[in-house]
Motif scaffolding. Sequence first.
Motif, short mmCIF file in Angstrom:
data_model
loop_
_atom_site.label_atom_id
_atom_site.label_comp_id
_atom_site.label_asym_id
_atom_site.label_seq_id
_atom_site.Cartn_x
_atom_site.Cartn_y
_atom_site.Cartn_z
N GLY A 1 40.09 44.72 23.92
CA GLY A 1 40.10 44.11 22.59
C GLY A 1 41.39 44.31 21.82
N ALA A 2 42.40 44.94 22.43
CA ALA A 2 43.70 45.03 21.77
C ALA A 2 44.46 43.73 22.05
N HIS A 3 45.60 43.54 21.38
CA HIS A 3 46.40 42.34 21.65
C HIS A 3 47.77 42.77 22.11
N VAL A 4 48.15 42.32 23.29
CA VAL A 4 49.49 42.64 23.80
C VAL A 4 50.25 41.33 23.94
N ILE A 5 51.40 41.25 23.26
CA ILE A 5 52.24 40.06 23.38
C ILE A 5 53.48 40.46 24.18
N GLU A 6 53.76 39.69 25.23
CA GLU A 6 54.92 40.02 26.07
C GLU A 6 56.13 39.18 25.68
N TYR A 7 57.28 39.83 25.54
CA TYR A 7 58.56 39.13 25.36
C TYR A 7 59.40 39.41 26.61
N ASP A 8 60.66 38.95 26.61
CA ASP A 8 61.49 39.16 27.80
C ASP A 8 61.64 40.65 28.13
N ASP A 9 62.01 41.43 27.12
CA ASP A 9 62.23 42.85 27.38
C ASP A 9 61.56 43.74 26.33
N ALA A 10 60.42 43.26 25.84
CA ALA A 10 59.66 44.03 24.85
C ALA A 10 58.19 43.63 24.93
N VAL A 11 57.33 44.48 24.41
CA VAL A 11 55.92 44.09 24.23
C VAL A 11 55.50 44.53 22.82
N ARG A 12 54.67 43.70 22.20
CA ARG A 12 54.08 44.10 20.91
C ARG A 12 52.61 44.41 21.18
N VAL A 13 52.16 45.55 20.68
CA VAL A 13 50.77 45.95 20.91
C VAL A 13 50.10 46.18 19.55
N MET A 14 48.96 45.51 19.38
CA MET A 14 48.23 45.59 18.10
C MET A 14 46.75 45.83 18.39
N ALA A 15 46.09 46.49 17.47
CA ALA A 15 44.63 46.64 17.59
C ALA A 15 44.04 46.85 16.22
N ASP A 16 42.84 46.33 16.03
CA ASP A 16 42.05 46.70 14.84
C ASP A 16 40.58 46.61 15.23
N GLY A 17 39.75 47.21 14.45
CA GLY A 17 38.31 47.20 14.74
C GLY A 17 37.97 48.07 15.95
N ARG A 18 36.68 48.09 16.30
CA ARG A 18 36.26 48.94 17.42
C ARG A 18 36.67 48.32 18.75
N LEU A 19 37.01 49.15 19.70
CA LEU A 19 37.43 48.69 21.03
C LEU A 19 36.21 48.51 21.92
N LYS A 20 36.41 47.71 22.98
CA LYS A 20 35.32 47.53 23.94
C LYS A 20 35.50 48.52 25.11
N PRO A 21 34.42 48.92 25.74
CA PRO A 21 34.55 49.84 26.88
C PRO A 21 35.00 49.09 28.14
N THR A 22 35.40 49.84 29.14
CA THR A 22 35.80 49.20 30.42
C THR A 22 35.71 50.21 31.57
N GLN A 23 36.04 49.74 32.74
CA GLN A 23 36.12 50.59 33.94
C GLN A 23 37.58 50.59 34.40
N VAL A 24 38.09 51.74 34.75
CA VAL A 24 39.47 51.83 35.23
C VAL A 24 39.50 52.73 36.46
N LYS A 25 40.30 52.33 37.46
CA LYS A 25 40.51 53.21 38.61
C LYS A 25 42.02 53.35 38.81
N THR A 26 42.49 54.58 38.89
CA THR A 26 43.93 54.76 39.11
C THR A 26 44.25 54.47 40.57
N LEU A 27 45.35 53.79 40.79
CA LEU A 27 45.76 53.38 42.13
C LEU A 27 47.28 53.38 42.21
N PRO A 28 47.83 53.40 43.43
CA PRO A 28 49.28 53.24 43.53
C PRO A 28 49.69 51.87 42.95
N TYR A 29 50.94 51.73 42.53
CA TYR A 29 51.46 50.49 41.98
C TYR A 29 51.21 49.33 42.95
#
Length: 434
Positions: A275-303
């Motif tokens: 539920g956050a907002h990530v905007i990608e530029y050529d060599d930058a990212v803007r990251v914004m969030a407000d309100g409650r976040l949603k849950p998720t599942q994550v697994k760490t892995l090699p790149y």
Amino acid sequence: MEKYVIKGGNALEGEVTIAGAKNAALGILAAAVLTDDECIIENVPYVEDTKVLLRAIEAIGAKVKYIDTHTVSICGGTIENDEDLCVTGEYIRKIRASYYLLGALLGKFNRAQVALPGGCEIGLRPIDQHIKGFEALGAKVCIDNGGNVVAKAERLVGSHVYMDVVTVGATINIMLAAVLAEGKTTIENAAKEPHIVDVANFLNSMGANIKGAGTDVIRIRGVQRLKGTEYSIIPDQIEAGTFMTMAVATKGNILIKNVIPKHLEAITSKLNEIGAHVIEYDDAVRVMADGRLKPTQVKTLPYPGFPTDMQPQMVTTLALSQGTSVITESIFENRFRYVAELARMGAKIKVEGNSAVITGMEGYKGADLVAPDLRAGAALVIAALAAEGFSTVEDIKYILRGYENFDEKIRALGGEIQVIDSEKELMKFKLRVG
Ligand code: UD1
């Protein structure tokens, strides 16, 4: 002893510029000793790990000079190849990357002796795959009575190496040892992290012949000699990711500059998903969030999977979501030690084997915390910035190993954080920020 004091509750807003990648720098600084010529390396992060490695490189006889805070000149031509040549000392045992001098010195002199590596206590961290690679190239490797890894070869001859696990350290180390070996080396099941590509690009700019870095098969054709070069290190993916999660956890809005958005995709996609907002530029990212976040599942892995070095920061962020999240750690077996600290701030996280089950809550409460390792330390700072009230974070030496001007960067974003080393300073901070 120095610690951070933090008053949480501010949404972090503004711009932050990311430093050079620590883990690429460590491989590249060690690689520079492979040539007798001067290498000039730019965008070196000014953090403890790189400073310690440079001290070790100087201690074995290389000429090391800071041209400015982020530009280093290394000349490996003055290293004397004698029996006493050994990378040792308590300071070098503290960092993981000391082992890159094994590959580099073995490649240069056909022998190397380096104190067994330390680093963060996040698991067993064996070096069997490094040793397997060196042996495949013709070296004999043993651990001497002083706890040093000793590798020796009559001559190094290119070979075929299959990595039993995907390992960043061993992939880089075998590249370092193989670039000057006779003939062709193939590394299969190689790690694909951006810093592997950066080390390979650096070596190629010195005249090496490495193909396939960034894929799981790396082919190296040995060359007779390497020459000096000038090279600029890529931006740090994990520092960037840390500020991305900081923006989300504090419900802020941060423009994160000097990044390669492609390297951040696994993080970006998870943050968008919750539920956050990530905007990608050529060599930058803007990251914004407000309100409650949603849950998720994550697994760490090699790149290109989700990086294990972002796992604590992600858990810290997910603890603020509405619902239950699960994070599975598949790289290191002991990487949830910080969860006990988050629990003292109110987080509801249950660790079962290599998974953490996180029941989201409204907000953290400030507490006195101890950083157990580098990335977990950064995660605790994020929790403290998001928390209600005051927190302190001890053992910031871990954080300083990998983050340049961490507190300054956070202050510039409106975070209330200060380094203190006495009760008096703590009281002063509390009076000042109210
Ligand atoms: C590097 C990074 C670290 C990051 C990690 C994974 C540096 C200085 N550190 O650590 O920040 O968390 O990559 O992205 O760059 N393994 C073996 N045998 C070996 C080597 C590794 O079994 O010989 C295992 C490890 O225990 C671990 C996995 O392989 O389970 C990955 O480790 P590796 O990628 O080598 O991590 P490091 O190079 O130590």
